[in-house]
Design a protein around this motif. Structure first.
Motif, mmCIF file in Angstrom:
data_model
loop_
_atom_site.group_PDB
_atom_site.id
_atom_site.type_symbol
_atom_site.label_atom_id
_atom_site.label_comp_id
_atom_site.label_asym_id
_atom_site.label_seq_id
_atom_site.Cartn_x
_atom_site.Cartn_y
_atom_site.Cartn_z
ATOM 1 N N LYS A 61 5.495 5.047 4.695
ATOM 2 C CA LYS A 61 5.475 5.155 3.238
ATOM 3 C C LYS A 61 6.837 4.696 2.733
ATOM 4 O O LYS A 61 7.869 5.235 3.140
ATOM 5 C CB LYS A 61 5.219 6.605 2.837
ATOM 6 C CG LYS A 61 5.118 6.827 1.358
ATOM 7 C CD LYS A 61 4.804 8.294 1.054
ATOM 8 C CE LYS A 61 4.714 8.499 -0.429
ATOM 9 N NZ LYS A 61 4.457 9.903 -0.759
ATOM 10 N N THR A 62 6.861 3.694 1.856
ATOM 11 C CA THR A 62 8.130 3.187 1.346
ATOM 12 C C THR A 62 8.827 4.272 0.537
ATOM 13 O O THR A 62 8.257 4.826 -0.396
ATOM 14 C CB THR A 62 7.914 1.931 0.492
ATOM 15 O OG1 THR A 62 7.257 0.949 1.294
ATOM 16 C CG2 THR A 62 9.236 1.374 -0.022
ATOM 17 N N SER A 82 0.850 -1.190 0.000
ATOM 18 C CA SER A 82 0.000 0.000 0.000
ATOM 19 C C SER A 82 0.886 1.239 0.000
ATOM 20 O O SER A 82 1.975 1.235 0.583
ATOM 21 C CB SER A 82 -0.896 0.029 1.240
ATOM 22 O OG SER A 82 -1.764 -1.071 1.251
ATOM 23 N N THR A 83 0.425 2.299 -0.638
ATOM 24 C CA THR A 83 1.222 3.525 -0.714
ATOM 25 C C THR A 83 1.526 4.070 0.672
ATOM 26 O O THR A 83 2.671 4.367 0.992
ATOM 27 C CB THR A 83 0.490 4.590 -1.556
ATOM 28 O OG1 THR A 83 0.220 4.030 -2.839
ATOM 29 C CG2 THR A 83 1.329 5.835 -1.713
ATOM 30 N N VAL A 84 0.497 4.205 1.500
ATOM 31 C CA VAL A 84 0.671 4.677 2.876
ATOM 32 C C VAL A 84 -0.014 3.675 3.789
ATOM 33 O O VAL A 84 -1.134 3.245 3.532
ATOM 34 C CB VAL A 84 0.050 6.083 3.079
ATOM 35 C CG1 VAL A 84 0.173 6.525 4.523
ATOM 36 C CG2 VAL A 84 0.714 7.099 2.154
#
Length: 192
Positions: free
Chosen positions: A170-171, A146-148
């Protein structure tokens, strides 16, 4: 004889009553209500912390190591059953060489059969500035793709005593070859 019996009964009742009162005075209560002032707690505040989490699984000095796995873990597309112990550096910038503000210490485990979903059980142990020696505890679900991702802050120590809030992850970077990752964290926490 009746007088003696009445006298003995009176003494026994008095001793019983006295011992009950003494025992009641010495009893230890399980709980009691306290005021904030008794613990020296002042006004609650909201803090925002921003840092980068370096999960290093490769090389000579990894900061995350696999400690357990199920028989099916290596054949699972999600790595289900894998458990890793971590002691990851937390830095002010995404570069590992930037100033270190703490460590993320704990465990993450692959807990989903259908997606890469980690159970995160960790402490952010801070070692910089006014938060030196204080910790925040996180317990939650991290869906890595997931983005965040949002995870609850469930407590803390030191300046973060009675903490509650949430952490957003967040990656920033993920190296497919090595498995190393840098994750940006924004943490919002109420504390005294």
């Amino acid at each position: 004889m009746a007088k003696t019996l009445a006298y003995l009964t009176s003494i026994i009742f008095t001793v019983f009553l006295f011992s009950t009162l003494v025992a009641a005075g010495e009893s230890h209560r399980f709980s009691r209500s306290l005021s904030r002032e008794m613990l020296g707690l002042k006004k609650e505040k909201l803090s925002h912390l921003h840092f980068y989490f370096h999960d290093i699984v490769s090389g000579r000095n990894p900061t995350a190591v696999r400690i357990a796995e199920a028989a099916m873990t290596n054949s699972s597309i999600t790595g289900f059953g894998m458990v890793a112990m971590i002691d990851d550096p937390l830095t002010v910038r995404p570069e590992l060489s930037s100033k270190q503000v703490g460590r993320a210490q704990g465990i993450y485990a692959s807990a989903s059969l259908s997606e890469i979903g980690l159970l995160m059980v960790l402490n952010f142990a801070f070692m910089e500035g006014k938060y030196n020696g204080s910790t925040l505890s996180v317990l939650g679900r991290n869906t890595v793709l997931s983005t965040v991702r949002e995870m609850p802050v469930v407590g803390g120590s030191g300046l973060f005593r009675f903490a509650r809030g949430y952490a957003q992850a967040k990656t920033h970077t993920f190296d497919l070859r090595s498995g190393d990752a840098v994750v940006e964290y924004n943490v919002y926490v109420f504390h005294y």
